[in-house]
Design a protein around this motif. Sequence first.
Motif, PDB file in Angstrom:
ATOM      1  N   ALA A  20      40.132  37.090  35.292  1.00 45.06           N
ATOM      2  CA  ALA A  20      40.725  37.167  36.630  1.00 45.06           C
ATOM      3  C   ALA A  20      39.686  37.713  37.599  1.00 45.06           C
ATOM      4  O   ALA A  20      39.532  38.926  37.768  1.00 45.06           O
ATOM      5  N   LYS A  21      38.973  36.816  38.252  1.00 46.14           N
ATOM      6  CA  LYS A  21      37.848  37.203  39.106  1.00 46.14           C
ATOM      7  C   LYS A  21      37.960  36.537  40.461  1.00 46.14           C
ATOM      8  O   LYS A  21      38.480  35.434  40.588  1.00 46.14           O
ATOM      9  N   VAL A  22      37.463  37.243  41.476  1.00 46.32           N
ATOM     10  CA  VAL A  22      37.423  36.679  42.822  1.00 46.32           C
ATOM     11  C   VAL A  22      35.979  36.578  43.278  1.00 46.32           C
ATOM     12  O   VAL A  22      35.101  37.310  42.797  1.00 46.32           O
ATOM     13  N   SER A  23      35.729  35.692  44.215  1.00 43.87           N
ATOM     14  CA  SER A  23      34.377  35.476  44.737  1.00 43.87           C
ATOM     15  C   SER A  23      33.902  36.677  45.553  1.00 43.87           C
ATOM     16  O   SER A  23      34.692  37.339  46.235  1.00 43.87           O
ATOM     17  N   VAL A  24      32.611  36.932  45.504  1.00 39.59           N
ATOM     18  CA  VAL A  24      32.037  37.988  46.348  1.00 39.59           C
ATOM     19  C   VAL A  24      32.097  37.598  47.823  1.00 39.59           C
ATOM     20  O   VAL A  24      31.880  38.443  48.701  1.00 39.59           O
ATOM     21  N   PHE A  25      32.422  36.337  48.095  1.00 39.32           N
ATOM     22  CA  PHE A  25      32.554  35.880  49.480  1.00 39.32           C
ATOM     23  C   PHE A  25      34.009  35.894  49.960  1.00 39.32           C
ATOM     24  O   PHE A  25      34.299  35.432  51.059  1.00 39.32           O
ATOM     25  N   ASP A  26      34.917  36.415  49.137  1.00 39.19           N
ATOM     26  CA  ASP A  26      36.311  36.530  49.560  1.00 39.19           C
ATOM     27  C   ASP A  26      36.405  37.604  50.643  1.00 39.19           C
ATOM     28  O   ASP A  26      35.941  38.732  50.464  1.00 39.19           O
ATOM     29  N   HIS A  27      37.016  37.259  51.757  1.00 37.97           N
ATOM     30  CA  HIS A  27      37.104  38.201  52.881  1.00 37.97           C
ATOM     31  C   HIS A  27      38.016  39.390  52.584  1.00 37.97           C
ATOM     32  O   HIS A  27      37.948  40.405  53.284  1.00 37.97           O
ATOM     33  N   GLY A  28      38.854  39.260  51.546  1.00 37.38           N
ATOM     34  CA  GLY A  28      39.621  40.433  51.120  1.00 37.38           C
ATOM     35  C   GLY A  28      38.694  41.525  50.613  1.00 37.38           C
ATOM     36  O   GLY A  28      38.915  42.715  50.865  1.00 37.38           O
ATOM     37  N   LEU A  29      37.643  41.129  49.892  1.00 39.32           N
ATOM     38  CA  LEU A  29      36.644  42.070  49.403  1.00 39.32           C
ATOM     39  C   LEU A  29      35.680  42.486  50.508  1.00 39.32           C
ATOM     40  O   LEU A  29      35.394  43.676  50.684  1.00 39.32           O
ATOM     41  N   LEU A  30      35.200  41.527  51.269  1.00 40.23           N
ATOM     42  CA  LEU A  30      34.173  41.821  52.267  1.00 40.23           C
ATOM     43  C   LEU A  30      34.693  42.651  53.444  1.00 40.23           C
ATOM     44  O   LEU A  30      33.983  43.516  53.962  1.00 40.23           O
ATOM     45  N   TYR A  31      35.942  42.380  53.858  1.00 36.26           N
ATOM     46  CA  TYR A  31      36.435  43.009  55.089  1.00 36.26           C
ATOM     47  C   TYR A  31      37.820  43.655  54.959  1.00 36.26           C
ATOM     48  O   TYR A  31      38.383  44.097  55.960  1.00 36.26           O
ATOM     49  N   GLY A  32      38.354  43.708  53.738  1.00 38.86           N
ATOM     50  CA  GLY A  32      39.714  44.241  53.593  1.00 38.86           C
ATOM     51  C   GLY A  32      40.726  43.385  54.315  1.00 38.86           C
ATOM     52  O   GLY A  32      41.751  43.884  54.798  1.00 38.86           O
ATOM     53  N   ASP A  33      40.455  42.079  54.404  1.00 38.76           N
ATOM     54  CA  ASP A  33      41.274  41.157  55.186  1.00 38.76           C
ATOM     55  C   ASP A  33      42.333  40.538  54.276  1.00 38.76           C
ATOM     56  O   ASP A  33      42.047  39.642  53.470  1.00 38.76           O
ATOM     57  N   GLY A  34      43.532  41.008  54.397  1.00 41.55           N
ATOM     58  CA  GLY A  34      44.631  40.504  53.595  1.00 41.55           C
ATOM     59  C   GLY A  34      45.785  41.477  53.615  1.00 41.55           C
ATOM     60  O   GLY A  34      45.784  42.455  54.381  1.00 41.55           O
ATOM     61  N   CYS A  35      46.778  41.223  52.790  1.00 42.82           N
ATOM     62  CA  CYS A  35      47.953  42.091  52.736  1.00 42.82           C
ATOM     63  C   CYS A  35      48.464  42.139  51.305  1.00 42.82           C
ATOM     64  O   CYS A  35      48.036  41.362  50.448  1.00 42.82           O
ATOM     65  N   PHE A  36      49.383  43.065  51.048  1.00 39.70           N
ATOM     66  CA  PHE A  36      49.864  43.243  49.677  1.00 39.70           C
ATOM     67  C   PHE A  36      51.267  43.817  49.678  1.00 39.70           C
ATOM     68  O   PHE A  36      51.770  44.304  50.692  1.00 39.70           O
ATOM     69  N   GLU A  37      51.873  43.805  48.500  1.00 41.20           N
ATOM     70  CA  GLU A  37      53.130  44.494  48.242  1.00 41.20           C
ATOM     71  C   GLU A  37      53.059  45.147  46.870  1.00 41.20           C
ATOM     72  O   GLU A  37      52.476  44.591  45.928  1.00 41.20           O
ATOM     73  N   GLY A  38      53.641  46.317  46.748  1.00 43.43           N
ATOM     74  CA  GLY A  38      53.871  46.953  45.463  1.00 43.43           C
ATOM     75  C   GLY A  38      55.357  46.874  45.159  1.00 43.43           C
ATOM     76  O   GLY A  38      56.183  47.206  46.020  1.00 43.43           O
TER      77      GLY A  38
END
Length: 297
Positions: A20-38
């Motif tokens: 389960a891996k994401v790209s180093v170019f994913d903007h969630g990783l690069l800029y914290g761009d995204g959302c979530f739920e717990g």
Amino acid sequence: MATSNLLIYLDGKLVPESEAKVSVFDHGLLYGDGCFEGIRIYNGRVFRLTEHLVRLYESARSICLTIPISIEEMEKATVETVAANNLRDGYIRLVITRGVGSLGLNPYQCPKAGIIIIASGITLYAKEKYETGLNLITCATRRPTPAALSPQVKSLNYLNNIMAKIECIQAGCEEGIMLNEQGYVAECTGDNIFIIKKGQVYTPTIASGALDGITRQAVIEVMREMGLTVHEVTMTRHEIYTADECFLTGTAAEVIPAVQYDRRPIGDGKPGKLTLEIIQKFKALANSTGTPVPYSA
């Protein structure tokens, strides 16, 4: 369950945790761009799943992020991920990233959002703290103004809360209270806060900068069924210093007493009678309702 055996939902497929891996170019990783739920799993049911997913899609809409599957498909993917890991009780982290793009802030260079669903466990506080209560401090780190980013958006950038959490840990406390820019109580680093005084319940208004928590709303329902009056107010530290009881609510935290604030005992310095009753009522609700998980025979 050993984490190495987990199956993670990643962009439409269940894959082993090691894959389960994401790209180093994913903007969630690069800029914290995204959302979530717990989200919590209790007794083979996902608690308040619909409410969590509605909030997730509202967070995404607020930040102009298009989730590539429908809310019905997301519900199906969530319960199937729980079933695949054979979890009867646990915690779900549902993450939407902006997706892979080029370097630079422009989100429109990310053609498709990423979806990650993790179903595992979580321990936010030590078990004994639910019996003895938490010690709180006032954090110097303030909540951002809602004019910058609405507190109702559960974004992937949690640095504000993390900096406040560091203060708590360095002070030898488990949790801390964050104030808004006017100096009024907003919320804790990851939980909503309630106080009880003379049999009345008080909690900060959403306009104060607090997240309108799913557990917060569930607990308010429980308290009203108990015949308690709940007031949403502009709250100062003084109200907490002089409260009879105090407790926190959150998906990961559930409901937990607080017994000390800025080295002042709250009430008699022990979890209050009403707080303990509220905890039991919430547990009963959580363990008897929710979206059933389709486990295989």
